[in-house]
Design a protein around this motif. Structure first.
Motif, PDB file in Angstrom:
ATOM      1  N   HIS A  50       3.153  25.158  -6.068  1.00 37.43           N
ATOM      2  CA  HIS A  50       3.369  24.642  -4.725  1.00 37.43           C
ATOM      3  C   HIS A  50       3.435  23.118  -4.695  1.00 37.43           C
ATOM      4  N   TYR A  94       8.559  21.188  -3.770  1.00 36.76           N
ATOM      5  CA  TYR A  94       9.321  20.203  -2.994  1.00 36.76           C
ATOM      6  C   TYR A  94      10.462  19.626  -3.828  1.00 36.76           C
ATOM      7  N   THR A  97       1.670  22.501  13.797  1.00 41.16           N
ATOM      8  CA  THR A  97       3.052  22.928  13.574  1.00 41.16           C
ATOM      9  C   THR A  97       3.657  23.471  14.861  1.00 41.16           C
ATOM     10  N   ASN A 121       0.673  21.483   2.354  1.00 36.85           N
ATOM     11  CA  ASN A 121       1.570  21.438   3.508  1.00 36.85           C
ATOM     12  C   ASN A 121       1.236  20.265   4.417  1.00 36.85           C
ATOM     13  N   ARG A 163       2.482  17.034   2.737  1.00 34.13           N
ATOM     14  CA  ARG A 163       3.939  16.892   2.814  1.00 34.13           C
ATOM     15  C   ARG A 163       4.414  16.636   4.248  1.00 34.13           C
ATOM     16  N   SER A 164       3.905  17.427   5.196  1.00 31.47           N
ATOM     17  CA  SER A 164       4.391  17.322   6.575  1.00 31.47           C
ATOM     18  C   SER A 164       3.967  16.019   7.248  1.00 31.47           C
TER      19      SER A 164
END
Length: 331
Positions: free
Chosen positions: A23, A27, A98, A286, A289-290
């Motif tokens: 994971h 990306y 999200t 996540n 990254r986000s």
């Protein structure tokens, strides 16, 4: 700890680290060569190297529960509690950070996982449910090899089609369909290989070479397929594909022979907290990254950084949860 538990714990910890690595590098492999040829090649190789992680988990479970001892109520309860607990954590993350939607995710809880990595808890429950019905008999190495070659390669639906003068040769259609068949097959072979006398320097070396060759082929074939498709394709990344099947069984043999002497540094802690690490790591990655807390300008540094943060925070959260989880249901 017995030698058996030492090599199992070493493999469990190794598989756990590999899941994080998958994971962490996803990306870059899905972005394509725009990140730079060398960066993409390294990410692709690390991802290919780690594809055996989930098969290893199934093989370990099969070794432990497809013999005289089977998974009991406490094991099924633990899987159920893990699914509910980490789904609840994921739902909270989805609601707060999200736009996926809280209620659609909750509504489909029995149909698909709330967060992508939680699918494993659904799949491993099948192994646990089947375990009281299965007691793998000792088999000769040659027999296990034939079973592996036939079911893992020759009839594998993920096998590339091979024909000769318009005559279809491979894969042979034995009506094998669905990944669950291969999850069960991994578990069966995990038990069968675990019972064998594999302690041979030559076999250990051969298993290591087979693992390295399979990983190399996964990486090369993935890059070739990307150029054919014009975009990233996970054709050779699937956990049930022939090359991943070969790599996983080879690494299992190598680990059984090479990792039984002593726990590798730091591996005992990772093995002890493997459930929590698995449950938390994808959310942490996540978020990084986000929220753009990564350093994608320097891909190699970023992969090390994201991996280290995901592992470290997962361990910290796992330790915190364990303090509250006296029965070890989710930690």
């Amino acid at each position: 700890m017995t030698n058996r538990l030492i090599w199992i714990d070493n493999l469990r910890a190794l598989a756990c680290l590999m899941v994080i690595l998958i994971h962490t590098t996803t990306y870059y492999v899905t972005t394509g060569v725009s990140v730079g040829d060398m960066n993409w090649d390294i990410a692709n190789l690390l991802n290919a190297l780690s594809r055996v992680s989930v098969p290893l988990f199934f093989m370990i479970s099969g070794y432990l529960f497809f013999g005289d001892k089977s998974a009991g109520k406490k094991h099924l309860l633990r899987i159920g509690c893990c699914l509910l607990f980490y789904s609840a954590i994921s739902l909270a993350y989805i609601a707060l950070f999200t736009r996926i939607g809280f209620w659609p995710s909750l509504r489909n809880l029995l149909f698909k996982p709330v967060f992508y990595h939680l699918w494993f808890f659904y799949a491993i429950a099948v192994i646990y449910l089947l375990s009281p019905l299965i007691n793998v008999k000792p088999v000769a190495a040659r027999t296990a090899l034939v079973i592996g070659v036939v079911l893992g390669i020759l009839v594998n639906p993920h096998m590339a089609q091979i024909a000769w003068h318009q005559v279809h040769l491979i894969p042979v259609n034995l009506f094998v369909a669905g990944d669950t068949f291969y999850y069960v097959l991994y578990a069966l072979l995990g038990r069968a290989i675990g019972m064998m006398n594999t302690q041979s320097r030559g076999l250990t070396t051969l298993a290591g070479l087979m693992f390295a060759a399979a990983v190399g082929l996964i990486a090369v074939a993935t890059k070739k397929q990307m150029f054919i498709n014009g975009d990233f394709a996970d054709t050779y990344y699937v956990y049930c594909g022939p090359l991943v099947f070969i790599a996983a069984t080879a690494l299992f043999v190598w680990g059984k022979n090479s990792l039984a002497g002593a726990m590798l540094p730091g591996m005992k802690r990772i093995a002890d907290h493997s459930l929590a690490i698995y449950g938390f790591h994808a959310l942490i990655i996540n978020i990084i990254r986000s929220q753009k807390w990564d350093v994608v300008r320097w891909p190699l540094l970023d992969m090390v950084y994201v991996f280290a943060v995901a592992l470290g925070l997962s361990l910290l959260l796992g330790s915190a949860v364990r303090r509250l989880d006296a029965r070890r249901l989710v930690s």
